[in-house]
Design a protein around this motif. Sequence first.
Motif, PDB file in Angstrom:
ATOM      1  N   GLU A  28     -10.145   4.497   2.094  1.00 60.69           N
ATOM      2  CA  GLU A  28     -11.060   5.445   2.736  1.00 60.69           C
ATOM      3  C   GLU A  28     -11.931   4.772   3.793  1.00 60.69           C
ATOM      4  OE1 GLU A  28     -13.226   7.284  -0.431  1.00 60.69           O
ATOM      5  OE2 GLU A  28     -11.480   8.398  -1.153  1.00 60.69           O
ATOM      6  N   THR A  29     -12.406   3.564   3.500  1.00 60.19           N
ATOM      7  CA  THR A  29     -13.245   2.830   4.448  1.00 60.19           C
ATOM      8  C   THR A  29     -12.467   2.496   5.709  1.00 60.19           C
ATOM      9  OG1 THR A  29     -14.546   1.913   2.632  1.00 60.19           O
ATOM     10  CG2 THR A  29     -14.673   0.766   4.750  1.00 60.19           C
ATOM     11  N   ALA A  30     -11.240   2.032   5.544  1.00 62.10           N
ATOM     12  CA  ALA A  30     -10.411   1.684   6.705  1.00 62.10           C
ATOM     13  C   ALA A  30     -10.069   2.938   7.520  1.00 62.10           C
ATOM     14  CB  ALA A  30      -9.139   0.987   6.250  1.00 62.10           C
ATOM     15  N   GLN A  31      -9.732   4.026   6.852  1.00 59.95           N
ATOM     16  CA  GLN A  31      -9.387   5.263   7.561  1.00 59.95           C
ATOM     17  C   GLN A  31     -10.585   5.799   8.342  1.00 59.95           C
ATOM     18  OE1 GLN A  31      -7.823   7.795   4.480  1.00 59.95           O
ATOM     19  NE2 GLN A  31      -5.788   6.860   4.572  1.00 59.95           N
ATOM     20  N   ALA A  32     -11.777   5.634   7.809  1.00 60.34           N
ATOM     21  CA  ALA A  32     -12.980   6.090   8.508  1.00 60.34           C
ATOM     22  C   ALA A  32     -13.186   5.321   9.814  1.00 60.34           C
ATOM     23  CB  ALA A  32     -14.207   5.943   7.607  1.00 60.34           C
ATOM     24  N   GLN A  33     -12.674   4.094   9.893  1.00 60.79           N
ATOM     25  CA  GLN A  33     -12.773   3.291  11.106  1.00 60.79           C
ATOM     26  C   GLN A  33     -11.563   3.478  12.021  1.00 60.79           C
ATOM     27  OE1 GLN A  33     -15.270   1.267  12.115  1.00 60.79           O
ATOM     28  NE2 GLN A  33     -16.472   1.920  10.367  1.00 60.79           N
ATOM     29  N   GLY A  34     -10.601   4.295  11.594  1.00 60.53           N
ATOM     30  CA  GLY A  34      -9.403   4.511  12.396  1.00 60.53           C
ATOM     31  C   GLY A  34      -8.341   3.445  12.184  1.00 60.53           C
ATOM     32  N   LEU A  35      -8.346   2.834  11.004  1.00 55.04           N
ATOM     33  CA  LEU A  35      -7.388   1.772  10.696  1.00 55.04           C
ATOM     34  C   LEU A  35      -6.483   2.187   9.541  1.00 55.04           C
ATOM     35  CD1 LEU A  35      -9.929  -1.183  10.830  1.00 55.04           C
ATOM     36  CD2 LEU A  35      -8.208  -0.606  12.553  1.00 55.04           C
ATOM     37  N   LEU A  36      -5.348   1.539   9.458  1.00 55.00           N
ATOM     38  CA  LEU A  36      -4.410   1.744   8.364  1.00 55.00           C
ATOM     39  C   LEU A  36      -4.490   0.543   7.431  1.00 55.00           C
ATOM     40  CD1 LEU A  36      -1.419   2.884  10.582  1.00 55.00           C
ATOM     41  CD2 LEU A  36      -3.028   4.351   9.356  1.00 55.00           C
ATOM     42  N   VAL A  37      -4.107   0.735   6.183  1.00 52.38           N
ATOM     43  CA  VAL A  37      -4.154  -0.356   5.206  1.00 52.38           C
ATOM     44  C   VAL A  37      -2.778  -0.520   4.596  1.00 52.38           C
ATOM     45  CG1 VAL A  37      -5.226  -1.199   3.089  1.00 52.38           C
ATOM     46  CG2 VAL A  37      -6.548   0.160   4.670  1.00 52.38           C
ATOM     47  N   ASN A  38      -2.377  -1.786   4.408  1.00 58.58           N
ATOM     48  CA  ASN A  38      -1.111  -2.099   3.760  1.00 58.58           C
ATOM     49  C   ASN A  38      -1.351  -3.230   2.777  1.00 58.58           C
ATOM     50  OD1 ASN A  38       1.528  -2.352   3.026  1.00 58.58           O
ATOM     51  ND2 ASN A  38       2.247  -3.118   4.987  1.00 58.58           N
ATOM     52  N   ALA A  39      -0.648  -3.195   1.650  1.00 53.69           N
ATOM     53  CA  ALA A  39      -0.781  -4.234   0.627  1.00 53.69           C
ATOM     54  C   ALA A  39       0.589  -4.849   0.363  1.00 53.69           C
ATOM     55  CB  ALA A  39      -1.358  -3.643  -0.650  1.00 53.69           C
ATOM     56  N   PRO A  40       0.860  -6.030   0.926  1.00 53.73           N
ATOM     57  CA  PRO A  40       2.171  -6.654   0.740  1.00 53.73           C
ATOM     58  C   PRO A  40       2.499  -6.979  -0.711  1.00 53.73           C
ATOM     59  CG  PRO A  40       0.924  -7.788   2.462  1.00 53.73           C
ATOM     60  CD  PRO A  40       0.010  -6.804   1.821  1.00 53.73           C
ATOM     61  N   ASP A  41       1.498  -7.174  -1.567  1.00 60.29           N
ATOM     62  CA  ASP A  41       1.781  -7.528  -2.958  1.00 60.29           C
ATOM     63  C   ASP A  41       1.887  -6.307  -3.877  1.00 60.29           C
ATOM     64  OD1 ASP A  41      -0.938  -6.928  -2.913  1.00 60.29           O
ATOM     65  OD2 ASP A  41      -1.500  -8.520  -4.301  1.00 60.29           O
ATOM     66  N   ARG A  42       1.803  -5.102  -3.320  1.00 57.97           N
ATOM     67  CA  ARG A  42       1.910  -3.885  -4.131  1.00 57.97           C
ATOM     68  C   ARG A  42       2.903  -2.912  -3.512  1.00 57.97           C
ATOM     69  NH1 ARG A  42      -2.287  -3.596  -8.021  1.00 57.97           N
ATOM     70  NH2 ARG A  42      -2.488  -5.804  -8.474  1.00 57.97           N
ATOM     71  N   GLN A  43       3.962  -2.657  -4.221  1.00 61.51           N
ATOM     72  CA  GLN A  43       4.933  -1.664  -3.771  1.00 61.51           C
ATOM     73  C   GLN A  43       4.344  -0.253  -3.850  1.00 61.51           C
ATOM     74  OE1 GLN A  43       8.078  -2.329  -2.713  1.00 61.51           O
ATOM     75  NE2 GLN A  43       7.846  -4.529  -2.978  1.00 61.51           N
ATOM     76  N   ASP A  44       3.509  -0.028  -4.862  1.00 61.27           N
ATOM     77  CA  ASP A  44       2.940   1.305  -5.116  1.00 61.27           C
ATOM     78  C   ASP A  44       1.494   1.398  -4.625  1.00 61.27           C
ATOM     79  OD1 ASP A  44       1.936  -0.506  -6.945  1.00 61.27           O
ATOM     80  OD2 ASP A  44       1.980   0.903  -8.631  1.00 61.27           O
ATOM     81  N   PHE A  45       1.203   0.807  -3.487  1.00 61.53           N
ATOM     82  CA  PHE A  45      -0.172   0.759  -2.990  1.00 61.53           C
ATOM     83  C   PHE A  45      -0.780   2.146  -2.825  1.00 61.53           C
ATOM     84  CE2 PHE A  45      -3.054   0.692   0.758  1.00 61.53           C
ATOM     85  CZ  PHE A  45      -4.121   0.094   0.116  1.00 61.53           C
ATOM     86  N   HIS A  46       0.002   3.112  -2.409  1.00 57.83           N
ATOM     87  CA  HIS A  46      -0.540   4.456  -2.200  1.00 57.83           C
ATOM     88  C   HIS A  46      -1.036   5.095  -3.499  1.00 57.83           C
ATOM     89  CE1 HIS A  46       3.692   5.017  -3.221  1.00 57.83           C
ATOM     90  NE2 HIS A  46       3.369   6.218  -3.639  1.00 57.83           N
ATOM     91  N   ARG A  47      -0.574   4.584  -4.664  1.00 60.20           N
ATOM     92  CA  ARG A  47      -1.024   5.103  -5.952  1.00 60.20           C
ATOM     93  C   ARG A  47      -2.049   4.189  -6.627  1.00 60.20           C
ATOM     94  NH1 ARG A  47       4.283   6.071  -9.147  1.00 60.20           N
ATOM     95  NH2 ARG A  47       4.871   4.257  -7.953  1.00 60.20           N
ATOM     96  N   THR A  48      -2.282   3.003  -6.063  1.00 61.78           N
ATOM     97  CA  THR A  48      -3.237   2.064  -6.643  1.00 61.78           C
ATOM     98  C   THR A  48      -4.640   2.602  -6.434  1.00 61.78           C
ATOM     99  OG1 THR A  48      -1.730   0.258  -6.108  1.00 61.78           O
ATOM    100  CG2 THR A  48      -3.989  -0.337  -6.637  1.00 61.78           C
TER     101      THR A  48
END
Length: 121
Positions: A28-48
């Motif tokens: 949420e913090t990254a999206q508020a700044q207009g950024l995307l977030v990715n987690a290379p160590d988590r396949q299921d990052f969208h559910r974390t």
Amino acid sequence: MTSVHITPKTPEVRVPRLVGLMAVDARETAQAQGLLVNAPDRQDFHRTVVDYVVRQYPQPGAEVPRDSVVYVWFDFGPGDGGGGGIREPRLPKPPRGGLQRELDEPHDPYAVRCTTGFSSP
């Protein structure tokens, strides 16, 4: 006719500090700044949800183009602490010497103790 001045989106944004935030808050913090977030160590990052961010790249305060990806990790890499989680100090420390310090020495429960110093035959 009324004219409205529309300000253009700024091409550069500052990366917020995501370390220490839960995954849901980091997104949420990254999206508020207009950024995307990715987690290379988590396949299921969208559910974390409740895992805490321990590292990020780029670093907080860096200027990046809008819609850039900020990479976050939830586990330390090799050699960076092992990812054993939060370790709380154990105070007071356990006594040294193992069980012998905690238990009385074994004795014969049927032994007769002489308290007067005299023994009767």
